[in-house]
Design a protein around this motif. Structure first.
Motif, mmCIF file in Angstrom:
data_model
loop_
_atom_site.group_PDB
_atom_site.id
_atom_site.type_symbol
_atom_site.label_atom_id
_atom_site.label_comp_id
_atom_site.label_asym_id
_atom_site.label_seq_id
_atom_site.Cartn_x
_atom_site.Cartn_y
_atom_site.Cartn_z
ATOM 1 N N ASP A 1 0.847 -1.204 0.000
ATOM 2 C CA ASP A 1 0.000 0.000 0.000
ATOM 3 C C ASP A 1 0.882 1.253 0.000
ATOM 4 O OD1 ASP A 1 -1.834 2.000 0.348
ATOM 5 O OD2 ASP A 1 -2.979 0.969 1.908
ATOM 6 N N GLU A 2 1.181 1.742 -1.190
ATOM 7 C CA GLU A 2 2.051 2.918 -1.328
ATOM 8 C C GLU A 2 1.423 4.138 -0.677
ATOM 9 O OE1 GLU A 2 5.397 5.148 -2.439
ATOM 10 O OE2 GLU A 2 5.059 2.980 -2.426
ATOM 11 N N ARG A 3 0.130 4.262 -0.802
ATOM 12 C CA ARG A 3 -0.562 5.436 -0.233
ATOM 13 C C ARG A 3 -0.399 5.467 1.294
ATOM 14 N NH1 ARG A 3 -6.948 6.852 -1.314
ATOM 15 N NH2 ARG A 3 -6.998 8.839 -0.173
ATOM 16 N N LEU A 4 -0.543 4.297 1.949
ATOM 17 C CA LEU A 4 -0.371 4.235 3.408
ATOM 18 C C LEU A 4 1.060 4.599 3.792
ATOM 19 C CD1 LEU A 4 -1.166 3.351 6.337
ATOM 20 C CD2 LEU A 4 -0.357 1.074 5.704
ATOM 21 N N MET A 5 2.029 4.002 3.102
ATOM 22 C CA MET A 5 3.436 4.244 3.453
ATOM 23 C C MET A 5 3.790 5.722 3.294
ATOM 24 S SD MET A 5 5.471 0.861 2.020
ATOM 25 C CE MET A 5 4.794 0.882 0.348
ATOM 26 N N ARG A 6 3.358 6.331 2.197
ATOM 27 C CA ARG A 6 3.694 7.745 1.978
ATOM 28 C C ARG A 6 2.977 8.653 2.966
ATOM 29 N NH1 ARG A 6 7.610 9.349 1.187
ATOM 30 N NH2 ARG A 6 7.074 11.270 0.097
ATOM 31 N N SER A 7 1.743 8.266 3.376
ATOM 32 C CA SER A 7 1.010 9.099 4.335
ATOM 33 C C SER A 7 1.714 9.143 5.684
ATOM 34 C CB SER A 7 -0.421 8.577 4.506
ATOM 35 O OG SER A 7 -0.429 7.310 5.140
ATOM 36 N N VAL A 8 2.473 8.085 6.003
ATOM 37 C CA VAL A 8 3.273 8.072 7.246
ATOM 38 C C VAL A 8 4.568 8.858 7.036
ATOM 39 C CG1 VAL A 8 4.589 6.608 8.840
ATOM 40 C CG2 VAL A 8 2.298 5.903 8.087
ATOM 41 N N GLU A 9 5.263 8.568 5.938
ATOM 42 C CA GLU A 9 6.594 9.156 5.713
ATOM 43 C C GLU A 9 6.541 10.660 5.489
ATOM 44 O OE1 GLU A 9 7.878 4.929 3.669
ATOM 45 O OE2 GLU A 9 7.411 6.677 2.410
ATOM 46 N N GLU A 10 5.486 11.135 4.878
ATOM 47 C CA GLU A 10 5.376 12.579 4.632
ATOM 48 C C GLU A 10 5.266 13.371 5.925
ATOM 49 O OE1 GLU A 10 2.014 12.769 2.074
ATOM 50 O OE2 GLU A 10 3.168 12.442 0.227
ATOM 51 N N LYS A 11 4.841 12.716 7.001
ATOM 52 C CA LYS A 11 4.687 13.422 8.283
ATOM 53 C C LYS A 11 6.037 13.868 8.853
ATOM 54 C CE LYS A 11 0.262 12.977 8.375
ATOM 55 N NZ LYS A 11 0.194 12.560 6.965
ATOM 56 N N ILE A 12 7.102 13.200 8.427
ATOM 57 C CA ILE A 12 8.434 13.615 8.904
ATOM 58 C C ILE A 12 9.289 14.073 7.721
ATOM 59 C CG2 ILE A 12 8.537 12.323 11.082
ATOM 60 C CD1 ILE A 12 9.896 10.047 9.569
ATOM 61 N N ASP A 13 8.621 14.600 6.716
ATOM 62 C CA ASP A 13 9.296 15.261 5.582
ATOM 63 C C ASP A 13 10.266 14.355 4.832
ATOM 64 O OD1 ASP A 13 7.950 17.660 6.136
ATOM 65 O OD2 ASP A 13 9.432 18.195 7.661
ATOM 66 N N ILE A 14 9.902 13.082 4.652
ATOM 67 C CA ILE A 14 10.720 12.203 3.796
ATOM 68 C C ILE A 14 10.274 12.433 2.359
ATOM 69 C CG2 ILE A 14 11.373 9.826 3.255
ATOM 70 C CD1 ILE A 14 12.276 10.696 6.017
ATOM 71 N N PRO A 15 11.133 13.029 1.515
ATOM 72 C CA PRO A 15 10.717 13.298 0.130
ATOM 73 C C PRO A 15 10.557 12.002 -0.659
ATOM 74 C CG PRO A 15 13.046 13.806 0.415
ATOM 75 C CD PRO A 15 12.523 13.473 1.771
ATOM 76 N N ASP A 16 9.821 12.080 -1.746
ATOM 77 C CA ASP A 16 9.555 10.893 -2.560
ATOM 78 C C ASP A 16 10.856 10.270 -3.062
ATOM 79 O OD1 ASP A 16 7.244 9.347 -3.723
ATOM 80 O OD2 ASP A 16 8.376 9.763 -5.565
ATOM 81 N N GLY A 17 11.828 11.100 -3.327
ATOM 82 C CA GLY A 17 13.098 10.588 -3.843
ATOM 83 C C GLY A 17 13.918 9.838 -2.802
ATOM 84 N N ARG A 18 13.577 9.998 -1.528
ATOM 85 C CA ARG A 18 14.352 9.317 -0.476
ATOM 86 C C ARG A 18 13.549 8.238 0.245
ATOM 87 N NH1 ARG A 18 16.275 10.820 3.905
ATOM 88 N NH2 ARG A 18 17.867 9.211 3.798
ATOM 89 N N LYS A 19 12.364 7.940 -0.271
ATOM 90 C CA LYS A 19 11.514 6.968 0.431
ATOM 91 C C LYS A 19 12.173 5.584 0.478
ATOM 92 C CE LYS A 19 8.764 5.729 -3.680
ATOM 93 N NZ LYS A 19 7.428 5.783 -4.301
ATOM 94 N N ASP A 20 12.852 5.188 -0.628
ATOM 95 C CA ASP A 20 13.487 3.872 -0.653
ATOM 96 C C ASP A 20 14.589 3.783 0.414
ATOM 97 O OD1 ASP A 20 11.791 3.406 -2.709
ATOM 98 O OD2 ASP A 20 13.334 3.026 -4.234
#
Length: 682
Positions: free
Chosen positions: A565-584
């Motif tokens: 679930d990419e949407r779930l993972m990004r909704s968590v990571e965006e809360k601490i300013d993890i940019p899309d390019g650094r999610k991996d």
């Protein structure tokens, strides 16, 4: 109920008579030579004793921006035990102690005036006070013992102490000193770092007594010392003016150099017949009584020129010139302190070139690290001292934050705000900035901390806030910020309107930062549902594991295997300013962390990873905030179910963040008003 007798009996059991006898030891000159052979440290110079005193309290290595610093526990543990504390000045204190070390080893700085230079309220006086107090206590220890001597009076029953409490080895005539020193150094214990030396001559008083008594023994000075001299243990004391002096300048009309070098005792002239008889002289000037120890000059550069000339000889030649007598040897650390305007006046005075040349300047700036500034105020405003008043969380922190911002130079980096620079100095990490960047920022602002708001101003305004609200059981950041702002108009060190406006703008910056902090705290308190957080964490980790291993994850509802679930993972990571390019990178970091724990036999818990915990809490808050509807609090129309949820949040604020009932209610109302205005940030 205790009686007076019982109280005294209880105290009497704690009296150490053995310690009293050690500190009041008396013996012959031969006894003293035995002590020197066993413990040559009793003959150390003032600088050697001061340096060893600091080291006796121990050291520890600390790291600041990759650079290892030695922290001297004398300035931390000893200082704290005596009601003082010096924080955030490790680098400057290293420079000071290295100066003492150089002087102790005879590399030249022992012939200098040590000058502490910095703005008002930057701990210069505290450093001097600690050094004096440390020497007092050290002289009472076995490691710091030192000795002086007395002359037998004509009545053969009483004794007269050398007025400058000189070292007994000075009683050895100069022609015999080389042989005695060589023999003493032959018996010196292995590993002792200093040579036994005899520096300087006797004080004029003891020189007179030595010459007057020698003929009685046909020139045999060894017999004379055995019959006429008694050696005693010397303990340094500022109150008793033994080995520790303090000089504070007065107005120019009342300054008199005899306050430094002593004066004639006119009542004794009739008894001894001459004003040049040393027995008719009071060797009680600050430079006289500080012999063997340390003398502090408060605001040293405000001294009259005549005084400064005395300092030249005292520092360079270790000699002073009492009235009517030849130059007299001294052995003491001369420590002065001054502020920036006075130092600039010294630099601009061409007649003071000799003094500038004989001065080692140690800059003592204001603290520029937030956590150190907070510790300064927590020492004075804690539960033991502020009885009956609760200091709401962040109250001291926002005051310290503002003080730090006034001291920092605006960053040259275009993408960095002053608040962010303060956070970097405080050890926080920011995207795009490394420790090397922090080192570079400090290198670009070498004089940072030499201007700004003094800690004393902050302490005064916190005190005002405590007493200005007698009916309140707590004070909060807004009360303190109000005091800080109102006091600016009458601040004696604010030079012009531009500076006033700038400091006021910085208060607005601090206020905005505080709003963000308490919003975050309330959000985390709302989301502090352990069961819900654990469930959300498990779901997130399952998806991250499947994503990093290129697998599918099982849908908990249908049982089918689906893509992570990419949407779930990004909704968590965006809360601490993890940019899309650094999610991996972030997801691999989390899995590596879990794997490392598994190798050590430990189970993963989201609470052990601060960044992940924060992200989960903010995500959960976003999912749950509508169920509480904080914005309804300000309308006072709250149903029973919502009130119960609010009470749970309040209890979490009290339990987890240090609020009391009143301050928790205040902060909830404040954050609710922000939500009601729609002033929420991502």
């Amino acid at each position: 109920m205790a009686t007076a007798t019982a109280i005294l009996d209880s105290v009497r059991t704690e009296i150490d008579t053995g310690d009293f006898q050690k500190l009041h030891w008396e013996g012959s000159f031969a006894d003293y030579l035995d002590i020197v052979m066993k413990t040559p440290g009793v003959t150390r110079s003032a600088f050697q004793r001061l340096y060893d005193m600091i080291l006796s309290h121990g050291t520890e290595d600390v790291y600041e921006n990759k650079e290892k610093q030695t922290r001297f526990k004398f300035f931390t543990e000893f200082a704290s035990n005596h009601g003082d504390g010096i924080y955030g000045l490790d680098r400057r204190l290293n420079q000071l102690v290295n100066t003492f070390k150089s002087a102790a080893l005879g590399y030249g700085t022992e012939r200098r005036v040590i000058l502490l230079h910095g703005p008002v309220g930057s701990a210069k006086s505290t450093i001097a006070r600690l050094l004096k107090r440390g020497l007092e206590e050290y002289s009472r220890s076995d490691a710091g013992q030192l000795y002086s001597f007395s002359w037998m009076n004509p009545d053969r029953t009483t004794w007269a102490k050398d007025p400058m409490h000189g070292d007994p080895l000075q009683l050895i005539p100069e022609e015999h000193r080389p042989k005695v020193i060589a023999m003493l150094n032959e018996t010196r214990p292995k590993g002792y770092q200093y040579d036994v030396t005899i520096k300087g001559d006797l004080s004029p008083y003891s020189r007179y007594e030595f010459k007057a008594r020698l003929p009685k023994y046909n020139g045999d000075w060894t017999k004379m010392l055995a019959e006429e001299v008694k050696v005693y243990r010397l303990t340094l004391s500022e109150k008793d003016r033994i080995g520790i002096g303090t000089f504070q300048p007065k107005d120019e009309k009342n300054q008199d150099s005899t306050e430094l070098t002593g004066d004639i005792n006119y009542r004794k002239i009739a008894e001894y017949g001459s004003d040049s008889d040393p027995r008719a002289f009071n060797f009680d000037g600050e430079l006289n009584i500080a012999n063997r120890g340390i003398v502090e000059f408060i605001e040293v550069l405000k001294l009259d020129v005549a005084f400064l000339y005395d300092l030249l000889g005292a520092s360079q030649e270790h000699k002073i010139k009492p009235k009517k007598f030849a130059q007299t040897d001294i052995d003491e650390v001369i420590l002065g302190h001054t502020n920036e305007p006075e130092y600039k006046r010294l630099q601009n005075n061409e007649f003071m070139e000799a003094l500038r040349d004989r001065t080692v300047k140690i800059d003592v700036p204001y603290v520029t690290r937030l956590k150190d500034e907070v510790r300064i105020y927590e020492k004075d405003f804690n539960a033991d001292k502020v009885r009956g008043k609760h200091i709401a969380p962040h109250t001291i922190e926002v005051a310290a934050m503002w003080a730090i911002l006034t001291r920092l130079n605006p960053p040259k980096h275009a993408g960095l705000s002053l608040m962010q620079k303060m956070k970097l100095y405080n050890g926080k990490t920011l995207p795009g900035f490394t420790e090397d960047n922090v080192i570079e920022l400090k290198r670009d602002a070498l004089n940072e901390g030499m201007t700004g708001i003094s800690p004393r101003y902050i302490q005064d305004k916190i005190s005002n806030a405590l007493v200005a609200h007698p009916d309140e059981d707590n004070i909060n950041p807004f009360m303190v910020m109000k005091e800080l702002e109102e006091g600016l108009r009458h601040h004696s060190l604010i030079k012009d309107e531009d500076q006033y406006r700038y400091y006021k703008e910085l208060l607005a910056v601090v206020r905005e930062e505080y709003e963000d902090v308490v919003k975050n705290e309330v959000q985390r308190a709302i989301a502090a549902d352990d069961e819900a957080l654990a469930k959300l964490c498990g779901n997130y980790i399952d998806n991250v594991k499947a994503y990093t291993q290129r697998e599918k994850v099982r849908d908990r509802y249908t049982g089918n295997y689906v893509e992570p679930d990419e949407r779930l993972m990004r909704s968590v990571e965006e809360k601490i300013d993890i940019p899309d390019g650094r999610k991996d990178d972030f997801r691999r970091e989390i899995m590596n962390y879990i794997g490392a724990l598994a190798i050590d036999g430990k189970k993963f818990d989201y609470r052990t990873n601060e960044r992940l915990q924060k992200a989960l809490e903010l995500k959960l808050f976003e999912d749950q905030k509508d169920s509480i509807k904080l914005s309804t609090i300000v309308s006072n129309v709250v149903d029973k179910a919502t009130q119960e949820k609010i009470d749970v949040v309040k209890s979490r604020l009290i339990r987890n963040y240090g609020y009391n009932e009143s301050s928790a209610t205040d902060v909830l109302n404040f954050v609710a008003s922000i939500f009601a205005r729609g002033q929420t940030k991502k």
